[in-house]
Write a protein that holds these residues in place. Structure first.
Motif, PDB file in Angstrom:
ATOM      1  N   VAL A 186      -8.585 -67.896   8.902  1.00  0.00           N
ATOM      2  CA  VAL A 186      -9.809 -67.300   8.350  1.00  0.00           C
ATOM      3  C   VAL A 186      -9.556 -65.843   7.950  1.00  0.00           C
ATOM      4  CG1 VAL A 186     -12.190 -66.617   8.890  1.00  0.00           C
ATOM      5  CG2 VAL A 186     -11.352 -68.883   9.555  1.00  0.00           C
ATOM      6  N   ALA A 187      -8.834 -65.108   8.798  1.00  0.00           N
ATOM      7  CA  ALA A 187      -8.514 -63.711   8.454  1.00  0.00           C
ATOM      8  C   ALA A 187      -7.792 -63.668   7.112  1.00  0.00           C
ATOM      9  CB  ALA A 187      -7.658 -63.083   9.557  1.00  0.00           C
ATOM     10  N   ALA A 188      -6.899 -64.648   6.878  1.00  0.00           N
ATOM     11  CA  ALA A 188      -6.113 -64.684   5.637  1.00  0.00           C
ATOM     12  C   ALA A 188      -7.002 -64.793   4.401  1.00  0.00           C
ATOM     13  CB  ALA A 188      -5.142 -65.857   5.676  1.00  0.00           C
ATOM     14  N   LEU A 189      -8.182 -65.408   4.557  1.00  0.00           N
ATOM     15  CA  LEU A 189      -9.085 -65.586   3.406  1.00  0.00           C
ATOM     16  C   LEU A 189      -9.640 -64.261   2.905  1.00  0.00           C
ATOM     17  CD1 LEU A 189     -11.321 -68.603   4.551  1.00  0.00           C
ATOM     18  CD2 LEU A 189      -9.315 -68.657   3.069  1.00  0.00           C
ATOM     19  N   THR A 190      -9.615 -63.244   3.787  1.00  0.00           N
ATOM     20  CA  THR A 190     -10.190 -61.947   3.404  1.00  0.00           C
ATOM     21  C   THR A 190      -9.092 -60.924   3.099  1.00  0.00           C
ATOM     22  OG1 THR A 190     -10.171 -60.896   5.578  1.00  0.00           O
ATOM     23  CG2 THR A 190     -11.999 -62.403   5.127  1.00  0.00           C
ATOM     24  N   ALA A 232     -13.888 -61.288  12.804  1.00  0.00           N
ATOM     25  CA  ALA A 232     -15.128 -60.801  12.182  1.00  0.00           C
ATOM     26  C   ALA A 232     -15.261 -59.294  12.412  1.00  0.00           C
ATOM     27  CB  ALA A 232     -16.333 -61.546  12.763  1.00  0.00           C
ATOM     28  N   ALA A 233     -14.949 -58.858  13.635  1.00  0.00           N
ATOM     29  CA  ALA A 233     -15.080 -57.434  13.984  1.00  0.00           C
ATOM     30  C   ALA A 233     -14.147 -56.571  13.141  1.00  0.00           C
ATOM     31  CB  ALA A 233     -14.788 -57.237  15.468  1.00  0.00           C
ATOM     32  N   ALA A 234     -12.950 -57.086  12.861  1.00  0.00           N
ATOM     33  CA  ALA A 234     -11.982 -56.306  12.076  1.00  0.00           C
ATOM     34  C   ALA A 234     -12.483 -56.087  10.654  1.00  0.00           C
ATOM     35  CB  ALA A 234     -10.640 -57.035  12.058  1.00  0.00           C
ATOM     36  N   CYS A 235     -13.327 -56.991  10.168  1.00  0.00           N
ATOM     37  CA  CYS A 235     -13.841 -56.888   8.790  1.00  0.00           C
ATOM     38  C   CYS A 235     -15.243 -56.289   8.760  1.00  0.00           C
ATOM     39  CB  CYS A 235     -13.864 -58.268   8.138  1.00  0.00           C
ATOM     40  SG  CYS A 235     -12.257 -59.062   8.132  1.00  0.00           S
ATOM     41  N   ALA A 236     -15.783 -55.946   9.932  1.00  0.00           N
ATOM     42  CA  ALA A 236     -17.133 -55.370  10.007  1.00  0.00           C
ATOM     43  C   ALA A 236     -17.028 -53.847   9.927  1.00  0.00           C
ATOM     44  CB  ALA A 236     -17.781 -55.781  11.319  1.00  0.00           C
ATOM     45  N   GLU A 237     -18.150 -53.208   9.651  1.00  0.00           N
ATOM     46  CA  GLU A 237     -18.129 -51.748   9.610  1.00  0.00           C
ATOM     47  C   GLU A 237     -18.339 -51.193  11.013  1.00  0.00           C
ATOM     48  OE1 GLU A 237     -17.171 -50.020   7.020  1.00  0.00           O
ATOM     49  OE2 GLU A 237     -17.229 -48.351   8.430  1.00  0.00           O
ATOM     50  N   SER A 293     -22.787 -62.125   4.624  1.00  0.00           N
ATOM     51  CA  SER A 293     -23.555 -60.957   5.072  1.00  0.00           C
ATOM     52  C   SER A 293     -22.600 -59.806   5.364  1.00  0.00           C
ATOM     53  CB  SER A 293     -24.274 -61.242   6.397  1.00  0.00           C
ATOM     54  OG  SER A 293     -24.879 -62.505   6.419  1.00  0.00           O
ATOM     55  N   PRO A 294     -22.997 -58.592   5.041  1.00  0.00           N
ATOM     56  CA  PRO A 294     -22.206 -57.447   5.513  1.00  0.00           C
ATOM     57  C   PRO A 294     -22.378 -57.335   7.028  1.00  0.00           C
ATOM     58  CG  PRO A 294     -24.100 -56.736   4.186  1.00  0.00           C
ATOM     59  CD  PRO A 294     -24.160 -58.224   4.259  1.00  0.00           C
ATOM     60  N   LEU A 295     -21.287 -57.151   7.758  1.00  0.00           N
ATOM     61  CA  LEU A 295     -21.365 -57.106   9.227  1.00  0.00           C
ATOM     62  C   LEU A 295     -21.097 -55.695   9.724  1.00  0.00           C
ATOM     63  CD1 LEU A 295     -19.334 -60.355  10.180  1.00  0.00           C
ATOM     64  CD2 LEU A 295     -21.815 -60.104   9.809  1.00  0.00           C
ATOM     65  N   HIS A 296     -21.669 -55.387  10.902  1.00  0.00           N
ATOM     66  CA  HIS A 296     -21.347 -54.129  11.571  1.00  0.00           C
ATOM     67  C   HIS A 296     -20.875 -54.416  12.990  1.00  0.00           C
ATOM     68  CE1 HIS A 296     -25.279 -54.570  13.446  1.00  0.00           C
ATOM     69  NE2 HIS A 296     -25.736 -54.841  12.237  1.00  0.00           N
ATOM     70  N   GLY A 297     -20.240 -53.432  13.615  1.00  0.00           N
ATOM     71  CA  GLY A 297     -19.646 -53.629  14.942  1.00  0.00           C
ATOM     72  C   GLY A 297     -20.694 -53.896  16.010  1.00  0.00           C
ATOM     73  N   CYS A 298     -20.253 -54.406  17.169  1.00  0.00           N
ATOM     74  CA  CYS A 298     -21.182 -54.655  18.275  1.00  0.00           C
ATOM     75  C   CYS A 298     -20.450 -54.459  19.595  1.00  0.00           C
ATOM     76  CB  CYS A 298     -21.762 -56.069  18.187  1.00  0.00           C
ATOM     77  SG  CYS A 298     -20.579 -57.346  18.588  1.00  0.00           S
ATOM     78  N   ASP A 299     -21.197 -54.541  20.676  1.00  0.00           N
ATOM     79  CA  ASP A 299     -20.659 -54.307  22.013  1.00  0.00           C
ATOM     80  C   ASP A 299     -21.019 -55.521  22.849  1.00  0.00           C
ATOM     81  OD1 ASP A 299     -20.042 -53.299  24.525  1.00  0.00           O
ATOM     82  OD2 ASP A 299     -20.690 -51.264  23.989  1.00  0.00           O
ATOM     83  N   ILE A 300     -20.049 -56.275  23.314  1.00  0.00           N
ATOM     84  CA  ILE A 300     -20.398 -57.444  24.116  1.00  0.00           C
ATOM     85  C   ILE A 300     -19.600 -57.477  25.412  1.00  0.00           C
ATOM     86  CG2 ILE A 300     -21.145 -58.892  22.160  1.00  0.00           C
ATOM     87  CD1 ILE A 300     -18.523 -60.433  22.628  1.00  0.00           C
ATOM     88  N   ARG A 352     -13.122 -52.029   9.513  1.00  0.00           N
ATOM     89  CA  ARG A 352     -13.208 -51.283   8.252  1.00  0.00           C
ATOM     90  C   ARG A 352     -13.693 -52.220   7.169  1.00  0.00           C
ATOM     91  NH1 ARG A 352      -9.828 -46.635   7.585  1.00  0.00           N
ATOM     92  NH2 ARG A 352     -10.498 -46.750   5.414  1.00  0.00           N
ATOM     93  N   ALA A 353     -14.986 -52.133   6.855  1.00  0.00           N
ATOM     94  CA  ALA A 353     -15.513 -53.013   5.812  1.00  0.00           C
ATOM     95  C   ALA A 353     -15.005 -52.577   4.442  1.00  0.00           C
ATOM     96  CB  ALA A 353     -17.035 -53.008   5.849  1.00  0.00           C
ATOM     97  N   ASP A 354     -14.608 -51.273   4.327  1.00  0.00           N
ATOM     98  CA  ASP A 354     -14.213 -50.741   3.015  1.00  0.00           C
ATOM     99  C   ASP A 354     -12.734 -50.964   2.710  1.00  0.00           C
ATOM    100  OD1 ASP A 354     -13.422 -49.110   5.085  1.00  0.00           O
ATOM    101  OD2 ASP A 354     -13.452 -47.287   3.864  1.00  0.00           O
ATOM    102  N   ARG A 355     -11.960 -51.388   3.725  1.00  0.00           N
ATOM    103  CA  ARG A 355     -10.518 -51.580   3.474  1.00  0.00           C
ATOM    104  C   ARG A 355     -10.116 -52.955   3.986  1.00  0.00           C
ATOM    105  NH1 ARG A 355      -6.673 -47.634   6.546  1.00  0.00           N
ATOM    106  NH2 ARG A 355      -6.748 -49.343   8.032  1.00  0.00           N
ATOM    107  N   PRO A 356      -9.764 -53.897   3.106  1.00  0.00           N
ATOM    108  CA  PRO A 356      -9.466 -55.256   3.563  1.00  0.00           C
ATOM    109  C   PRO A 356      -8.225 -55.314   4.447  1.00  0.00           C
ATOM    110  CG  PRO A 356      -9.037 -55.026   1.198  1.00  0.00           C
ATOM    111  CD  PRO A 356      -9.614 -53.722   1.653  1.00  0.00           C
ATOM    112  N   LEU A 357      -8.167 -56.345   5.264  1.00  0.00           N
ATOM    113  CA  LEU A 357      -6.949 -56.603   6.031  1.00  0.00           C
ATOM    114  C   LEU A 357      -5.836 -56.871   5.032  1.00  0.00           C
ATOM    115  CD1 LEU A 357      -8.408 -59.074   8.715  1.00  0.00           C
ATOM    116  CD2 LEU A 357      -7.787 -56.665   9.060  1.00  0.00           C
ATOM    117  N   ARG A 358      -4.590 -56.691   5.485  1.00  0.00           N
ATOM    118  CA  ARG A 358      -3.475 -57.072   4.593  1.00  0.00           C
ATOM    119  C   ARG A 358      -2.730 -58.250   5.204  1.00  0.00           C
ATOM    120  NH1 ARG A 358      -1.330 -51.962   6.735  1.00  0.00           N
ATOM    121  NH2 ARG A 358       0.170 -52.669   8.289  1.00  0.00           N
TER     122      ARG A 358
END
Ligand code: S3P
Length: 440
Positions: A405-409, A331-336, A306-313, A381-387
């Motif tokens: 898991v971060a490494a997978l993206t 997850a948050a780092a890869c969400a919009e 699923s495309p994810l977006h940021g949240c406040d918890i 940043r959903a538009d720019r992958p982690l490195r």
């Protein structure tokens, strides 16, 4: 050292979620104090739970491995039957905060002296949070280095019931006091600012103890009455650990094309905040086949990319996902958009300082993170992958699994400095992860 690269394909298939760490600890500890033999199924064979087994064996409890993997039989010695550990009179709790803190409560009323000590990380973690209330109950506990940390010397003493307002919502503190309260001369009440995981209350109740939880204006009041005996359960089937499932949930949400079935995950409401948070971020998570196991709610979880977006918890939700914050941050780092995680100061005193560990690792992977004493602001940043980057796991199992898991993206290689620390809670993590990635 382990080198990981971006997932070449989606995560698909299914997995039986390994046994819950918190419940596995409690199954051994409380069965050891019970009258009778308990067969435990789906017991987590992680290093922390093995530390609990070894400590209770040293206290004279007979614990046998069963024929099947994850099966053990614990023959209780009753509430007053534990024996002093022999030479060198030291119980070693390894890396396990749960073992160390709950044992403080169990050992305080025993008619002998024990020295409790763990690894370097354990001997740095705060123990005043249990020493203070237990001392008010009459316990005799000394921090041998006067640091408020282990090694601790615990000399058995008669205990009195108290009412204790805990400044932190901690199931380890609560469970230590509930166990001590079984031996006190009057009821003991713990007041928590938010309800922490309630596995001890559930298990003690089903063993015949009187434990009551009431929600009041000033917090949750949990009261235990003194007991003469605990009736051992014949069988306990430990539910799957939602904290272990969380790595695969996030991996499947992040990697395009993924669809995973995670069987037998515990969904106790005091533990399942990660599902609430990920759904609020847009995660497609379906609960199937809801049922009970070991007095706990469980289900199968169907996860679709699923495309994810940021949240406040923050607030009361934090204790329900405290151990999942590192993977939630990934997850948050890869969400919009921006994710804010507040009221999370407890992360500073986990196996490592998890706010610093997560912030530094995400920054190394190119994500903007702002960290404060009790807070993280993650600019997804959903538009720019982690490195890919070199990640220091700091010997913390949850940091290692989160960044695997971060490494997978991520684009490029990610190198974990010590992947072996996953054995604390999930010895087969890399094998299971590998089995779900469909290589073409
Ligand atoms: C646990 C309680 C939590 C959690 C830990 C396991 C337990 O710690 O973070 O991994 O089994 O009681 P605190 O009690 O310090 O919140």
């Amino acid at each position: 050292m382990k080198t990981l690269t971006k997932a070449a394909a989606a995560l698909t298939g299914s997995l039986d979620v390994p046994g819950d760490k918190s419940i596995s600890h409690r199954a051994v500890m409380l069965s050891a104090l019970g009258t009778g033999t308990t067969r435990v199924h789906n017991f987590l064979q992680g290093a922390d739970c093995i530390s609990t087994i070894e400590c209770f064996r040293a206290l004279g409890v007979h614990i046998e491995a069963g024929r099947k993997r994850g099966e053990i039989a614990v023959t209780g010695r009753g509430l007053r039957g534990l024996l002093p550990s022999s030479d060198p009179q030291e119980l070693y709790t390894g890396n396990s905060g749960t073992t160390t803190r709950i044992l403080c409560g169990i050992l305080s009323p025993q008619p002998f002296t024990t020295i409790l000590s763990g690894d370097e990380s354990i001997n740095r973690r705060p123990m005043r949070r249990v020493i203070e209330p237990l001392s008010l109950m009459g316990a005799d506990i000394t921090s041998l280095r006067h640091s408020g940390c282990a090694p601790l010397r615990i000399s058995g003493a008669p205990l009195h019931g108290i009412t204790w307002r805990s400044p932190v919502a901690s199931a380890q503190v609560k469970s230590a006091l509930l166990c001590a309260g079984l031996y006190a001369d009057s009821p003991t009440t713990i007041i928590e600012p938010a309800l922490s995981r309630d596995h001890t209350e559930r298990m003690l109740s089903s063993m015949g103890a009187s434990v009551e939880t009431k929600r009041e204006a000033d917090g949750f009041h949990i009261t235990i009455a003194p007991a003469d005996r605990l009736k051992a359960e014949a069988e306990i089937t430990v539910p799957g650990d939602i904290s272990s499932a969380a790595y695969f949930i996030v991996a499947a949400l992040l990697v395009p094309g993924s669809e995973l079935l995670l069987r037998g995950a515990g969904i106790n409401p005091t533990r399942s905040g990660i599902l609430t948070a990920l759904r609020a971020m847009g995660g497609d998570i379906t609960q199937l086949n809801e049922r009970e196991s070991g007095g706990e709610p469980v289900c199968d979880l169907l996860i679709r990319h699923s495309p994810l977006h940021g949240c406040d918890i923050g607030g009361d939700m934090i204790p329900t996902l405290i151990d999942e914050i590192p993977i939630l941050a990934v997850a948050a780092a890869c969400a919009e958009g921006t994710t804010v995680i507040r009221d999370a100061a407890e992360l500073r005193v986990k196996e490592t300082d998890r706010i610093t560990a997560v912030a530094e690792a995400l920054q190394a992977m190119g994500c903007r993170v702002h960290a404060e004493a009790d807070k993280m602001v993650i600019e997804g940043r959903a538009d720019r992958p982690l490195r890919g980057a070199a990640i220091s796991c700091r010997n913390d199992h949850r940091i290692a699994m989160s960044f695997a898991v971060a490494a997978l993206t991520a684009e490029g290689e990610t190198v974990l400095d010590n992947e072996h620390c996953v054995a604390i809670s999930y010895p087969d993590f890399f094998k299971d992860l590998e089995s779900l990635i469909q290589h073409r």
